[in-house]
Scaffold this motif. Structure first.
Motif, short mmCIF file in Angstrom:
data_model
loop_
_atom_site.label_atom_id
_atom_site.label_comp_id
_atom_site.label_asym_id
_atom_site.label_seq_id
_atom_site.Cartn_x
_atom_site.Cartn_y
_atom_site.Cartn_z
N GLU A 140 0.82 -1.22 0.00
CA GLU A 140 0.00 0.00 0.00
C GLU A 140 0.85 1.26 0.00
O GLU A 140 0.49 2.26 -0.60
CB GLU A 140 -0.94 -0.01 1.22
N GLY A 141 1.99 1.20 0.69
CA GLY A 141 2.82 2.39 0.81
C GLY A 141 3.71 2.65 -0.39
O GLY A 141 4.37 3.70 -0.46
N THR A 142 3.77 1.72 -1.31
CA THR A 142 4.58 1.90 -2.52
C THR A 142 3.72 2.50 -3.62
O THR A 142 2.69 1.95 -3.98
CB THR A 142 5.15 0.55 -3.00
N THR A 143 4.13 3.66 -4.13
CA THR A 143 3.38 4.32 -5.19
C THR A 143 4.22 4.37 -6.46
O THR A 143 5.46 4.33 -6.41
CB THR A 143 3.00 5.76 -4.79
N MET A 144 3.53 4.47 -7.57
CA MET A 144 4.23 4.54 -8.85
C MET A 144 5.08 5.80 -8.94
O MET A 144 6.17 5.78 -9.52
CB MET A 144 3.22 4.47 -10.00
N SER A 145 4.60 6.90 -8.35
CA SER A 145 5.37 8.14 -8.40
C SER A 145 6.66 8.03 -7.58
O SER A 145 7.71 8.55 -7.97
CB SER A 145 4.52 9.31 -7.88
N GLU A 146 6.60 7.30 -6.44
CA GLU A 146 7.80 7.10 -5.64
C GLU A 146 8.77 6.17 -6.35
O GLU A 146 9.99 6.34 -6.26
CB GLU A 146 7.44 6.54 -4.27
N VAL A 147 8.23 5.18 -7.04
CA VAL A 147 9.09 4.29 -7.84
C VAL A 147 9.81 5.10 -8.91
O VAL A 147 11.00 4.92 -9.15
CB VAL A 147 8.25 3.16 -8.49
N ALA A 148 9.08 6.01 -9.54
CA ALA A 148 9.70 6.86 -10.57
C ALA A 148 10.80 7.72 -9.97
O ALA A 148 11.91 7.82 -10.52
CB ALA A 148 8.63 7.73 -11.21
N ARG A 149 10.50 8.33 -8.82
CA ARG A 149 11.50 9.20 -8.18
C ARG A 149 12.75 8.42 -7.82
O ARG A 149 13.88 8.85 -8.11
CB ARG A 149 10.90 9.83 -6.92
N LEU A 150 12.58 7.26 -7.21
CA LEU A 150 13.73 6.48 -6.75
C LEU A 150 14.52 5.88 -7.92
O LEU A 150 15.74 5.75 -7.85
CB LEU A 150 13.25 5.36 -5.82
N GLY A 203 14.80 7.27 -10.85
CA GLY A 203 15.36 8.33 -11.68
C GLY A 203 14.73 8.43 -13.05
O GLY A 203 15.25 9.12 -13.93
N LEU A 204 13.60 7.75 -13.24
CA LEU A 204 12.90 7.76 -14.53
C LEU A 204 11.62 8.56 -14.41
O LEU A 204 11.04 8.67 -13.32
CB LEU A 204 12.58 6.32 -14.96
N PRO A 205 11.12 9.11 -15.51
CA PRO A 205 9.87 9.86 -15.47
C PRO A 205 8.67 8.93 -15.22
O PRO A 205 8.73 7.73 -15.52
CB PRO A 205 9.78 10.52 -16.85
N ASN A 206 7.59 9.51 -14.68
CA ASN A 206 6.38 8.73 -14.42
C ASN A 206 5.91 7.97 -15.66
O ASN A 206 5.49 6.81 -15.57
CB ASN A 206 5.24 9.65 -13.94
N GLY A 207 5.97 8.64 -16.79
CA GLY A 207 5.50 8.02 -18.03
C GLY A 207 6.26 6.76 -18.36
O GLY A 207 5.70 5.81 -18.91
N SER A 208 7.55 6.73 -18.04
CA SER A 208 8.36 5.55 -18.33
C SER A 208 7.94 4.38 -17.44
O SER A 208 7.94 3.23 -17.89
CB SER A 208 9.85 5.86 -18.10
N ILE A 209 7.56 4.68 -16.20
CA ILE A 209 7.11 3.62 -15.29
C ILE A 209 5.85 2.96 -15.84
O ILE A 209 5.75 1.73 -15.92
CB ILE A 209 6.84 4.17 -13.88
N TYR A 210 4.91 3.80 -16.28
CA TYR A 210 3.65 3.26 -16.80
C TYR A 210 3.83 2.65 -18.19
O TYR A 210 3.04 1.81 -18.61
CB TYR A 210 2.59 4.36 -16.85
N TYR A 211 4.87 3.07 -18.89
CA TYR A 211 5.16 2.46 -20.19
C TYR A 211 5.59 1.01 -20.00
O TYR A 211 5.21 0.13 -20.78
CB TYR A 211 6.26 3.26 -20.90
N HIS A 212 6.39 0.76 -18.97
CA HIS A 212 6.86 -0.60 -18.70
C HIS A 212 5.83 -1.44 -17.97
O HIS A 212 5.70 -2.63 -18.24
CB HIS A 212 8.15 -0.55 -17.87
N PHE A 213 5.09 -0.81 -17.04
CA PHE A 213 4.12 -1.54 -16.22
C PHE A 213 2.83 -0.73 -16.15
O PHE A 213 2.83 0.40 -15.66
CB PHE A 213 4.68 -1.77 -14.81
#
Length: 212
Positions: A31-41, A43-53
């Protein structure tokens, strides 16, 4: 006219995302893991995170597969004692350390096993599939180490030892998370001694029955 940003799927980017998600998961949970935090950690943009997953469920489903592959490579040993030592002292005790990526499978595993709110979650379903595969993997490792006469008398004996070993590992993982003052290496050896004694006792019983 602004140019549309094109995201590239690369093994390096995917690994960076999984590493970031794993670091967050072992400290913040699902619950505490967010896509935006994954992006920040990562070093990739939010869009790249959602592009992969596409979403967090699919990211965690892949993360479970990723951790399981690491776990399989890491859990080797020629004896039952080595396997239990690696599982209890390495996995259970080591899982309390968020930097211990090789053992993070247990963090994710217990997270999805215990949280009933995630019952219909795609990542939890993936974990349950992997749990079955993990069990069979351990059976294949353990059975050759059990005397043939024991398996001949009880073909399920190896599976029973894996159930016992997994229960011990899960229990020690909870102890580690609770901060219990436990020497995990010592208790790994004690657990291995107990399992070896069970196997030896059964072999001895069969020998006595055969010779009586």
């Amino acid at each position: 006219m602004a140019r549309r940003r094109v995201h590239q799927s690369t093994p390096e980017n995917e690994r960076a995302i999984l590493d970031a998600a794993l670091s967050l998961a072992v400290t913040a949970g699902y619950e505490g893991t967010t896509m935006s935090e994954v992006a920040r950690l990562s070093g990739l943009p939010n869009g790249s995170i959602y592009y992969h997953f596409e979403n967090k469920e699919k990211l965690f489903a892949e993360l479970i597969e990723f951790c399981f592959e690491i776990w399989k490579k890491d859990h080797t040993g020629p004896t039952n004692r080595d396997l239990l030592r690696r599982s209890i002292a390495g996995s259970a005790g080591g899982s309390a350390d968020p930097e211990n990526k090789a053992e993070a499978f247990w963090v994710l595993a217990l997270m999805f096993a215990l949280d009933r709110r995630l019952e219909d979650n795609l990542a939890r379903k993936k974990y349950l599939e992997v749990r079955k595969e993990m069990f069979e993997h351990m059976v294949r490792r353990v059975e050759p180490l059990i005397p043939a006469e024991v398996l001949a008398e009880d073909p399920e004996f190896g599976r029973k030892m894996v159930v016992l070993g997994r229960a011990l590992t899960d229990g020690f993982y909870i102890a580690a998370c609770a901060g219990d003052d436990v020497d995990f290496a010592e208790f790994a050896d004690l657990s291995a001694t107990a399992v070896e004694a069970l196997i030896a006792r059964r072999a001895e019983q069969l020998s006595k029955e055969k010779n009586s």
